[in-house]
Scaffold this active site. Structure first.
Site, PDB file in Angstrom:
ATOM      1  N   HIS A   1     100.143  18.870 -98.283  1.00 11.55           N
ATOM      2  CA  HIS A   1     100.990  17.845 -97.675  1.00 11.55           C
ATOM      3  C   HIS A   1     100.422  16.474 -98.020  1.00 11.55           C
ATOM      4  O   HIS A   1      99.246  16.351 -98.378  1.00 11.55           O
ATOM      5  CB  HIS A   1     101.043  18.035 -96.163  1.00 11.55           C
ATOM      6  CG  HIS A   1     101.958  19.130 -95.729  1.00 11.55           C
ATOM      7  ND1 HIS A   1     101.743  19.882 -94.604  1.00 11.55           N
ATOM      8  CD2 HIS A   1     103.123  19.596 -96.263  1.00 11.55           C
ATOM      9  CE1 HIS A   1     102.723  20.756 -94.461  1.00 11.55           C
ATOM     10  NE2 HIS A   1     103.557  20.611 -95.464  1.00 11.55           N
TER      11      HIS A   1
ATOM     12  N   GLY B   1     107.660  20.017-102.186  1.00 11.60           N
ATOM     13  CA  GLY B   1     107.947  20.831-101.012  1.00 11.60           C
ATOM     14  C   GLY B   1     109.301  20.542-100.380  1.00 11.60           C
ATOM     15  O   GLY B   1     110.112  21.465-100.176  1.00 11.60           O
TER      16      GLY B   1
ATOM     17  N   ASP C   1     108.121  24.747-101.869  1.00  7.99           N
ATOM     18  CA  ASP C   1     107.477  25.775-101.038  1.00  7.99           C
ATOM     19  C   ASP C   1     108.271  27.080-101.109  1.00  7.99           C
ATOM     20  O   ASP C   1     107.694  28.166-101.185  1.00  7.99           O
ATOM     21  CB  ASP C   1     107.380  25.310 -99.585  1.00  7.99           C
ATOM     22  CG  ASP C   1     106.524  24.059 -99.425  1.00  7.99           C
ATOM     23  OD1 ASP C   1     105.590  23.874-100.226  1.00  7.99           O
ATOM     24  OD2 ASP C   1     106.790  23.277 -98.494  1.00  7.99           O
TER      25      ASP C   1
ATOM     26  N   ASP D   1      99.218  19.620 -93.149  1.00  9.29           N
ATOM     27  CA  ASP D   1      98.918  18.558 -92.191  1.00  9.29           C
ATOM     28  C   ASP D   1      99.614  18.932 -90.890  1.00  9.29           C
ATOM     29  O   ASP D   1     100.795  18.632 -90.704  1.00  9.29           O
ATOM     30  CB  ASP D   1      99.420  17.209 -92.707  1.00  9.29           C
ATOM     31  CG  ASP D   1      98.983  16.055 -91.819  1.00  9.29           C
ATOM     32  OD1 ASP D   1      98.438  16.312 -90.715  1.00  9.29           O
ATOM     33  OD2 ASP D   1      99.181  14.902 -92.221  1.00  9.29           O
TER      34      ASP D   1
ATOM     35  N   HIS E   1     110.767  19.961 -94.221  1.00  9.72           N
ATOM     36  CA  HIS E   1     110.887  21.293 -94.825  1.00  9.72           C
ATOM     37  C   HIS E   1     110.034  22.328 -94.088  1.00  9.72           C
ATOM     38  O   HIS E   1     109.661  23.349 -94.655  1.00  9.72           O
ATOM     39  CB  HIS E   1     110.511  21.223 -96.303  1.00  9.72           C
ATOM     40  CG  HIS E   1     109.113  20.748 -96.540  1.00  9.72           C
ATOM     41  ND1 HIS E   1     108.681  19.482 -96.247  1.00  9.72           N
ATOM     42  CD2 HIS E   1     108.046  21.389 -97.048  1.00  9.72           C
ATOM     43  CE1 HIS E   1     107.406  19.361 -96.553  1.00  9.72           C
ATOM     44  NE2 HIS E   1     106.997  20.505 -97.042  1.00  9.72           N
TER      45      HIS E   1
ATOM     46  N   ASP F   1     110.677  26.016 -94.559  1.00  2.00           N
ATOM     47  CA  ASP F   1     110.176  26.573 -95.823  1.00  2.00           C
ATOM     48  C   ASP F   1     108.681  26.862 -95.731  1.00  2.00           C
ATOM     49  O   ASP F   1     108.192  27.860 -96.272  1.00  2.00           O
ATOM     50  CB  ASP F   1     110.445  25.614 -96.989  1.00  2.00           C
ATOM     51  CG  ASP F   1     111.916  25.513 -97.352  1.00  2.00           C
ATOM     52  OD1 ASP F   1     112.716  26.342 -96.859  1.00  2.00           O
ATOM     53  OD2 ASP F   1     112.260  24.596 -98.122  1.00  2.00           O
TER      54      ASP F   1
ATOM     55  N   ARG G   1     104.827  33.234 -93.636  1.00  5.06           N
ATOM     56  CA  ARG G   1     105.251  34.565 -93.200  1.00  5.06           C
ATOM     57  C   ARG G   1     105.261  35.535 -94.381  1.00  5.06           C
ATOM     58  O   ARG G   1     104.782  36.670 -94.273  1.00  5.06           O
ATOM     59  CB  ARG G   1     106.640  34.489 -92.566  1.00  5.06           C
ATOM     60  CG  ARG G   1     107.156  35.828 -92.054  1.00  5.06           C
ATOM     61  CD  ARG G   1     108.478  35.705 -91.301  1.00  5.06           C
ATOM     62  NE  ARG G   1     109.476  34.892 -91.967  1.00  5.06           N
ATOM     63  CZ  ARG G   1     110.256  35.307 -92.966  1.00  5.06           C
ATOM     64  NH1 ARG G   1     110.142  36.531 -93.426  1.00  5.06           N
ATOM     65  NH2 ARG G   1     111.142  34.507 -93.517  1.00  5.06           N
TER      66      ARG G   1
END
Length: 170
Positions: free
Chosen positions: A46, A95, A100, A120, A127, A130, A136
């Site tokens: 980030h 991102g 991402d 961060d 996003h 995402d 996950r």
């Protein structure tokens, strides 16, 4: 004031101890004969963590520039990594523009063996869905994910010594 200082040292001790335990657990994995000839590591940061990512990479150029290691990054992170001395980088979108999600798709296809994502957590990100999806999917597909400097250090140190761990039954 003393309690704040001692609490800070306690936090440092806890992080070091946690890192030592994680490193010991990773080190106990037997290097498998089926370590991929090539490994692809995703590097994402980030905006508030990009300087930290550049520092992280510069201290590990020998690993990241190995012939058998491929790097994939999101947009601006990739530009900064190239400037830091990485010789080969595959860049996807930034991102917020789907980068991402692109890396998450690579995870699902088995094209990425590890992710170092300096998030961060104190800032808002448009996003975020995402980001959560990527995290996950790393869990679902058992791809190691490091979300801070110390975890990244442990992951890359392990990859450097042993390669990618081989799961039972895979």
């Amino acid at each position: 004031r003393d309690s704040v200082a001692s609490r800070g040292l306690g936090d440092v001790y806890k992080r070091q101890r946690c890192g030592a335990v994680l490193h010991q657990a990773l080190s106990s994995l037997q290097p498998g004969a089926a370590v991929p000839e090539r490994m692809r590591v995703a590097l994402i940061a980030h905006d508030g963590k990009k300087a930290s990512m550049v520092s992280f990479v510069m201290k590990r150029l020998e690993f990241f520039n190995r012939e058998e290691v491929d790097i994939v990054t999101t947009g601006t992170t990739g530009t900064l990594i190239l400037e830091a001395g990485i010789t080969k980088v595959q860049r996807v979108h930034s991102g917020p523009l789907g980068g991402d999600a692109e890396i998450a798709a690579m995870v699902t296809r088995g094209e990425v063996q590890g992710v170092v994502f300096f998030r961060d957590p104190l800032d808002k990100h448009p996003h975020e869905p995402d980001v959560q999806m990527l995290m996950r999917l790393c869990d679902v597909h058992e791809v190691p994910l490091a979300t801070n400097y110390i975890a990244g250090h442990i992951l890359i140190e392990h990859f450097g010594k042993f390669g990618v761990p081989v799961r039972d039954g895979k």
